[in-house]
Design an enzyme around this catalytic site. Structure first.
Site, PDB file in Angstrom:
ATOM      1  N   LYS A  79      47.261-130.759 -25.627  1.00  0.00           N
ATOM      2  CA  LYS A  79      46.370-130.336 -26.707  1.00  0.00           C
ATOM      3  C   LYS A  79      45.002-130.023 -26.131  1.00  0.00           C
ATOM      4  CE  LYS A  79      46.710-130.139 -31.324  1.00  0.00           C
ATOM      5  NZ  LYS A  79      47.914-129.928 -32.155  1.00  0.00           N
ATOM      6  N   GLY A 185      44.615-126.126 -47.118  1.00  0.00           N
ATOM      7  CA  GLY A 185      44.448-125.072 -46.123  1.00  0.00           C
ATOM      8  C   GLY A 185      45.685-124.184 -46.096  1.00  0.00           C
ATOM      9  N   ALA A 186      45.869-123.468 -44.994  1.00  0.00           N
ATOM     10  CA  ALA A 186      46.992-122.526 -44.912  1.00  0.00           C
ATOM     11  C   ALA A 186      48.320-123.253 -45.118  1.00  0.00           C
ATOM     12  CB  ALA A 186      46.971-121.823 -43.556  1.00  0.00           C
TER      13      ALA A 186
HETATM   14  C1  HCI Z   1      51.711-127.812 -33.857  1.00  0.00           C
HETATM   15  O1  HCI Z   1      52.754-128.405 -34.051  1.00  0.00           O
HETATM   16  O2  HCI Z   1      50.640-128.392 -33.653  1.00  0.00           O
HETATM   17  C2  HCI Z   1      51.732-126.322 -33.869  1.00  0.00           C
HETATM   18  C3  HCI Z   1      52.761-125.801 -32.983  1.00  0.00           C
HETATM   19  C4  HCI Z   1      52.341-125.437 -31.613  1.00  0.00           C
HETATM   20  C5  HCI Z   1      53.299-125.383 -30.670  1.00  0.00           C
HETATM   21  C6  HCI Z   1      52.990-125.014 -29.400  1.00  0.00           C
HETATM   22  C7  HCI Z   1      51.709-124.694 -29.080  1.00  0.00           C
HETATM   23  C8  HCI Z   1      50.744-124.754 -30.039  1.00  0.00           C
HETATM   24  C9  HCI Z   1      51.039-125.118 -31.310  1.00  0.00           C
END
Ligand code: HCI
Length: 356
Positions: A79, A185-186
């Site tokens: 992330k 939100g979305a």
């Molecule tokens: C998420 O689940 O947060 C969104 C999906 C996702 C998957 C791969 C990269 C970014 C976001």
């Protein structure tokens, strides 16, 4: 939330960078590349401290690892957090572009060990901007060759999770049930639409008055943001920020079931135990909100079409049934059961079995 504490983390890698000109701090955390390149979205927000930004990135990266594993996707978890010098709506366009360009440079230096995508405060056009500098980006706009917004797929998966959870809790279908959605939100907005179509009575909460007005015009009942955890409902769907149910909230929240889109809905395992002891059935968020990952990874890595995404996303209901059965058999919380399923796939033995 001290930086010292937050750097004592079990993930694979933390990357940080500071841009003095804009006062922005960039964080990328790779939790695991065990099942494939780490992936997870880019979240931009104004944090109280760098420690908070590191903590958020670490927790969210860990949730991505579990989401990919439990969803059987060949990706790891990571992330990005962009710690802005001010709230997103106070950042001007030129500053935002500079911020995205620097973030893209950082991602590119990881040479594909981390793939980003949209998250809170980033969208497909931001992914387009990142993709000018680096190719390790999911969720570019459709016109630019990407899979576009994953919000609808996420909402569809959450809707499946709501139905499976209500059914398992003995509530039957959503028809005539009271569903409280926090965050319009979305994703949350779409969850409201799907639940309303299924006959649910919708209670909605958000901090944005415009969204509330639209929801109210659509016939839904507005609940003040501060009253969410005290408002009786059959099913509560947190679709805004994570960390909203701690042990105290778990002990009192007047609902039968929880299933929402937010990441890390429970602050800790203890909150899950308190819910379980009160008979509140809680859909583990990293199972319920995997529709977005199916949309992005499915289409951009695995060559799925939209029908494939819908089919796999509908499967979230079946995965939850498995989680609920395991939790009943073992007498463990639903969160612990989902963790067991994810960890089984992450263990070295599971690949040995799969490839032999
Ligand atoms: C998420 O689940 O947060 C969104 C999906 C996702 C998957 C791969 C990269 C970014 C976001």
């Amino acid at each position: 939330m001290s930086i010292d504490d937050e750097l004592r983390w079990d993930g694979e890698l933390t990357v940080t960078r500071h841009d003095r000109e804009t006062g922005t701090t960039f964080v990328i955390r790779i939790d695991s590349t065990r099942l494939g390149p780490a992936s997870g979205g880019t979240r931009a927000a104004h944090y109280p401290s760098i420690g908070h930004a590191l903590a958020d990135a670490g927790k969210l990266a860990g949730a991505m690892t579990l989401k990919m594993a439990v969803s059987d996707l060949p990706m790891g978890g990571g992330k990005s957090v962009i710690a802005l010098p001010a709230p997103r709506n106070q950042i001007d366009a030129a500053t935002w572009t500079r911020i995205l360009d620097i973030h893209a440079e950082n991602i590119d230096k990881l040479e594909g060990n981390y793939w980003t995508g949209p998250d809170v405060n980033t969208n497909s056009s931001d992914m387009d901007q990142l993709s000018r500098t680096t190719k390790y980006v999911f969720g570019r706009s459709v016109g630019n060759g990407g899979a576009g917004s994953s919000a609808h797929a996420t909402a569809l998966g959450v809707f499946e999770a709501m139905k499976a959870t209500a059914r398992r809790r003995g509530l039957g279908t959503l028809d005539g049930r009271t569903v409280l959605v926090q965050g319009l939100g979305a994703v949350g907005g779409d969850v409201v639409r799907l639940a309303a179509q299924a006959g649910a009575r919708l209670l909605v909460a958000d901090t944005d008055p415009q969204r509330l007005e639209a929801a109210s015009l659509a016939g839904h009942t507005v609940v003040p943001a501060g009253e969410v955890l005290r408002t009786p409902c059959d099913l509560f769907a947190p679709c805004a920020m994570g960390g909203i149910i701690d042990s105290a909230a778990a002990a009192s929240i007047p609902t039968m079931a929880v299933a929402g889109a937010a990441n890390n809905i429970l602050t800790d395992a203890a909150a899950g135990e308190v819910l379980r002891d009160r008979g509140v059935l809680c859909a583990p968020d990293f199972v319920a909100n995997a529709g977005g990952a199916f949309h992005l990874v499915g289409q951009e890595v695995l060559g799925w079409n939209e029908d494939d995404v819908v089919e796999r996303t509908r499967g979230i209901g079946r995965t939850l049934d498995e989680v609920y059965s395991l939790s009943e058999e073992r007498g463990i919380t639903t969160e612990a059961a989902a963790l067991m399923l994810a960890r089984a796939r992450l263990s070295p033995a599971s690949t040995a079995a799969a490839t032999s």
